[in-house]
Design an enzyme around this catalytic site. Structure first.
Site, PDB file in Angstrom:
ATOM      1  N   CYS A  77       0.804  -1.231   0.000  1.00 34.36           N
ATOM      2  CA  CYS A  77       0.000   0.000   0.000  1.00 34.36           C
ATOM      3  C   CYS A  77       0.833   1.276   0.000  1.00 34.36           C
ATOM      4  O   CYS A  77       0.816   2.028  -0.968  1.00 34.36           O
ATOM      5  CB  CYS A  77      -0.921   0.003   1.219  1.00 34.36           C
ATOM      6  SG  CYS A  77      -2.147  -1.296   1.162  1.00 34.36           S
TER       7      CYS A  77
HETATM    8  N1  LIG Z   1      -2.646  -6.210   1.948  1.00 38.16           N
HETATM    9  C1  LIG Z   1      -3.039  -5.121   2.548  1.00 38.16           C
HETATM   10  O1  LIG Z   1      -2.666  -4.867   3.700  1.00 38.16           O
HETATM   11  C2  LIG Z   1      -3.986  -4.145   1.860  1.00 38.16           C
HETATM   12  C3  LIG Z   1      -4.576  -3.143   2.643  1.00 38.16           C
HETATM   13  C4  LIG Z   1      -5.449  -2.256   2.048  1.00 38.16           C
HETATM   14  C5  LIG Z   1      -5.701  -2.338   0.684  1.00 38.16           C
HETATM   15  N2  LIG Z   1      -5.108  -3.304  -0.073  1.00 38.16           N
HETATM   16  C6  LIG Z   1      -5.449  -3.347  -1.496  1.00 38.16           C
HETATM   17  O2  LIG Z   1      -6.320  -4.451  -1.720  1.00 38.16           O
HETATM   18  C7  LIG Z   1      -6.075  -5.017  -3.006  1.00 38.16           C
HETATM   19  C8  LIG Z   1      -5.737  -6.494  -2.851  1.00 38.16           C
HETATM   20  O3  LIG Z   1      -4.547  -6.596  -2.086  1.00 38.16           O
HETATM   21  P1  LIG Z   1      -4.100  -7.942  -1.374  1.00 38.16           P
HETATM   22  O4  LIG Z   1      -3.022  -7.563  -0.432  1.00 38.16           O
HETATM   23  O5  LIG Z   1      -5.283  -8.676  -0.861  1.00 38.16           O
HETATM   24  O6  LIG Z   1      -3.479  -8.719  -2.620  1.00 38.16           O
HETATM   25  P2  LIG Z   1      -3.092 -10.286  -2.687  1.00 38.16           P
HETATM   26  O7  LIG Z   1      -2.059 -10.394  -3.731  1.00 38.16           O
HETATM   27  O8  LIG Z   1      -2.828 -10.805  -1.318  1.00 38.16           O
HETATM   28  O9  LIG Z   1      -4.429 -10.981  -3.195  1.00 38.16           O
HETATM   29  C9  LIG Z   1      -4.970 -10.763  -4.460  1.00 38.16           C
HETATM   30  C10 LIG Z   1      -5.620 -12.041  -4.929  1.00 38.16           C
HETATM   31  O10 LIG Z   1      -6.260 -11.781  -6.176  1.00 38.16           O
HETATM   32  C11 LIG Z   1      -6.075 -12.915  -7.014  1.00 38.16           C
HETATM   33  N3  LIG Z   1      -6.275 -12.481  -8.386  1.00 38.16           N
HETATM   34  C12 LIG Z   1      -5.446 -11.797  -9.204  1.00 38.16           C
HETATM   35  N4  LIG Z   1      -6.047 -11.548 -10.371  1.00 38.16           N
HETATM   36  C13 LIG Z   1      -7.277 -12.098 -10.307  1.00 38.16           C
HETATM   37  C14 LIG Z   1      -8.375 -12.168 -11.207  1.00 38.16           C
HETATM   38  N5  LIG Z   1      -8.322 -11.596 -12.416  1.00 38.16           N
HETATM   39  N6  LIG Z   1      -9.470 -12.820 -10.813  1.00 38.16           N
HETATM   40  C15 LIG Z   1      -9.537 -13.394  -9.591  1.00 38.16           C
HETATM   41  N7  LIG Z   1      -8.541 -13.351  -8.693  1.00 38.16           N
HETATM   42  C16 LIG Z   1      -7.427 -12.700  -9.053  1.00 38.16           C
HETATM   43  C17 LIG Z   1      -4.671 -13.385  -6.690  1.00 38.16           C
HETATM   44  O11 LIG Z   1      -4.500 -14.730  -7.061  1.00 38.16           O
HETATM   45  C18 LIG Z   1      -4.631 -13.182  -5.175  1.00 38.16           C
HETATM   46  O12 LIG Z   1      -5.072 -14.323  -4.478  1.00 38.16           O
HETATM   47  C19 LIG Z   1      -4.956  -4.180  -3.622  1.00 38.16           C
HETATM   48  O13 LIG Z   1      -5.525  -3.172  -4.398  1.00 38.16           O
HETATM   49  C20 LIG Z   1      -4.278  -3.571  -2.416  1.00 38.16           C
HETATM   50  O14 LIG Z   1      -3.638  -2.364  -2.723  1.00 38.16           O
HETATM   51  C21 LIG Z   1      -4.263  -4.211   0.495  1.00 38.16           C
END
Ligand SMILES: NC(=O)c1ccc[n+]([C@@H]2O[C@H](COP(=O)([O-])OP(=O)(O)OC[C@H]3O[C@@H](n4cnc5c(N)ncnc54)[C@H](O)[C@@H]3O)[C@@H](O)[C@H]2O)c1
Length: 455
Positions: free
Chosen positions: A275
């Site tokens: 982030c």
């Molecule tokens: N991790 C954090 O602490 C956090 C906090 C706030 C916001 N975010 C935001 O949330 C979003 C997700 O982050 P995350 O940390 O959960 O990511 P992550 O990589 O842990 O998880 C994303 C998931 O999406 C799946 N994926 C990718 N493309 C796909 C598709 N086309 N269809 C279905 N599944 C698909 C991946 O396989 C993965 O399991 C991002 O935009 C991130 O910036 C993350």
């Protein structure tokens, strides 16, 4: 026939709606579990077959989500997982939680969001709610998603509902979780906001509606830019304190006794995670398109991005006092996750520090119980490494130990007594140590000469 949203709201409230979460990572899995726990039948869709298999087997791969919770919800039939997007046909709501990284050029990489939206669009049906949760630039929901979904002939706010709700997951936070962290929601139309609000209300204690998707998108970017800028400020202060022989940690700890108008941020080896190093650049990219230069974001980005290099310089200075060079020295990186008590190494500055040390000829190893192995593709060193156990013999052997992540499980007193030389980027060493300690943003201490000396 226009869909008012009332029937979907009623079904959500009665727990008769079926929810979907696309992307089952750090954000998506906790959300899916929370919906299921609230009594809503929930299906997670992910392209990663291994994650889907783990959930089907009742196992969690996210540290903040206990496997016992996943197992109980799966066996009760309230939580399921699939790689098949066709299951969206039977769902009433879909939350999109896929990655939004940056390209090498620091432009947004929207390919995951676009690909997920295209898959969902194939199965969009009247009365459905779609909420984007992935962090993104203001305008994404209305400019990128709405036209994709309306390509089906259905109209947002009339035939289906579309909203944005920023995710505020803070891994390893023991106080705030998905349920008790307020959730901001903004829809394309007021009806969209109302339906999305109803969905989150089943799983989250406080829902905060805002007037539009753009406002909701901007809220997230303000929150993370606020952090990036303040960390940049305190990192700059640390460099200043290093020059001036003042302990920045003591300064911040004393300043935070002010009960109003101040919030502590701490220096460190640089920004990490999915982030803070990324999101502000989504905003500056979008601002640039309107001819606006986001100067605070760029400046904080420069200061924060330079921190790993500064840490390496500090290691060089520390070794120099021992008549050693980085080239040929053995260096142990202590902690490589991007923050304490978590297993995530994405964008971790520790990996940059390790790479830069390796590039200068150091023999680099690491110890991090949260990260048992580091694959060649996860850092720029280009080879696999495994985490070492910390014991006296090992600590004594390294020319320098660099503390990069202050996991609570590390015994820093032992590090202080057994290491030859310490560079501490986290203020982890609190007591007097046998080894000289070079702290980021503080005069260096050497118990053997009982002096305080400038680094
Ligand atoms: N991790 C954090 O602490 C956090 C906090 C706030 C916001 N975010 C935001 O949330 C979003 C997700 O982050 P995350 O940390 O959960 O990511 P992550 O990589 O842990 O998880 C994303 C998931 O999406 C799946 N994926 C990718 N493309 C796909 C598709 N086309 N269809 C279905 N599944 C698909 C991946 O396989 C993965 O399991 C991002 O935009 C991130 O910036 C993350």
């Amino acid at each position: 026939m226009e869909v008012t949203g009332k029937s979907l709201v009623d079904r959500i409230r009665n727990r008769n709606a079926r929810a979907g979460v696309v992307g089952l990572g750090y954000v998506g899995l906790p959300l899916a579990v929370e919906f299921a726990r609230a009594g809503v039948t929930t299906v997670g869709v992910d392209i990663d077959g291994r994650k889907v298999a783990e959930i089907k087997a009742g196992r969690s791969y996210i540290p903040d989500v206990p496997s016992s919770d996943v197992a109980a919800l799966v066996s009760a039939g309230r939580l399921a997982a699939t790689t098949d997007f066709a299951s969206i046909r039977d769902l009433d709501t879909v939350n999109i939680c896929v990655p939004t990284p940056l390209r090498k050029t620091k432009d947004p990489d929207m390919s995951y969001v676009v690909s997920a939206a295209e898959q969902i669009a194939k199965h969009l049906h009247p009365g459905m709610l779609i909420v984007l949760e992935s962090t993104t630039y203001p305008g994404t929901t209305a400019e990128l998603l709405q036209p994709k979904f309306e390509g089906s002939g259905l109209k947002a706010g009339k035939d289906f509902f579309l909203a944005f709700s920023p995710e505020r997951v803070d891994p390893a936070n023991e106080k705030f979780n998905t349920r008790n962290t307020p959730k901001v929601v903004g829809g394309i139309t007021p009806a969209c906001t109302r339906v999305a609000e109803a969905l989150y209300s089943v799983a989250v204690d406080t829902v905060v509606p805002v007037s539009s998707t753009q406002v909701a998108e901007m809220v997230k970017l303000l929150e993370n830019t606020f952090r990036a800028v303040n960390i940049g400020l305190v990192n700059e202060l640390a460099l200043m304190c290093d020059q001036m022989g003042i302990d920045v940690w003591e300064v911040v700890n004393a300043a935070k006794t002010k009960p109003f108008g101040f919030m502590p941020f701490y220096p460190g080896p640089g920004l990490g995670g999915h982030c803070i190093p990324i999101d502000p650049f989504y905003l500056s990219w979008k601002a640039r398109q309107s001819g606006f230069e986001a100067r605070f974001i760029e400046l904080a980005g420069h200061v924060n991005a330079a921190m790993p290099e500064y840490v390496v310089q500090k290691v060089g200075d520390a070794l120099n006092t021992q008549r050693k060079a980085i080239n040929g020295s053995s260096i142990l990186a202590l902690g490589i996750a991007y923050k304490k008590n978590i297993d995530d190494v994405r964008e971790s500055p520790a990996l940059d520090v390790m790479h830069l040390l390796h590039q200068r000829g150091a023999v680099v190893h690491y110890a991090d119980p949260y990260v048992p192995a580091l694959r060649a593709g996860q850092w720029n060193g280009g080879f696999d490494l495994t985490s070492l156990q910390l014991d006296r013999e090992r600590l004594e052997r390294y020319d320098c130990v660099v503390i990069l992540t202050d996991h609570a499980c590390f015994d820093f007193a032992r590090v202080g007594s057994d290491a030859q030389l310490i560079v501490d980027t986290r203020n982890a060493i609190q007591a007097a140590t046998a080894a000289p300690v070079f702290k980021l943003g503080a005069p260096h201490t050497d118990a053997r000469t009982s002096t305080l000396a400038l680094a």
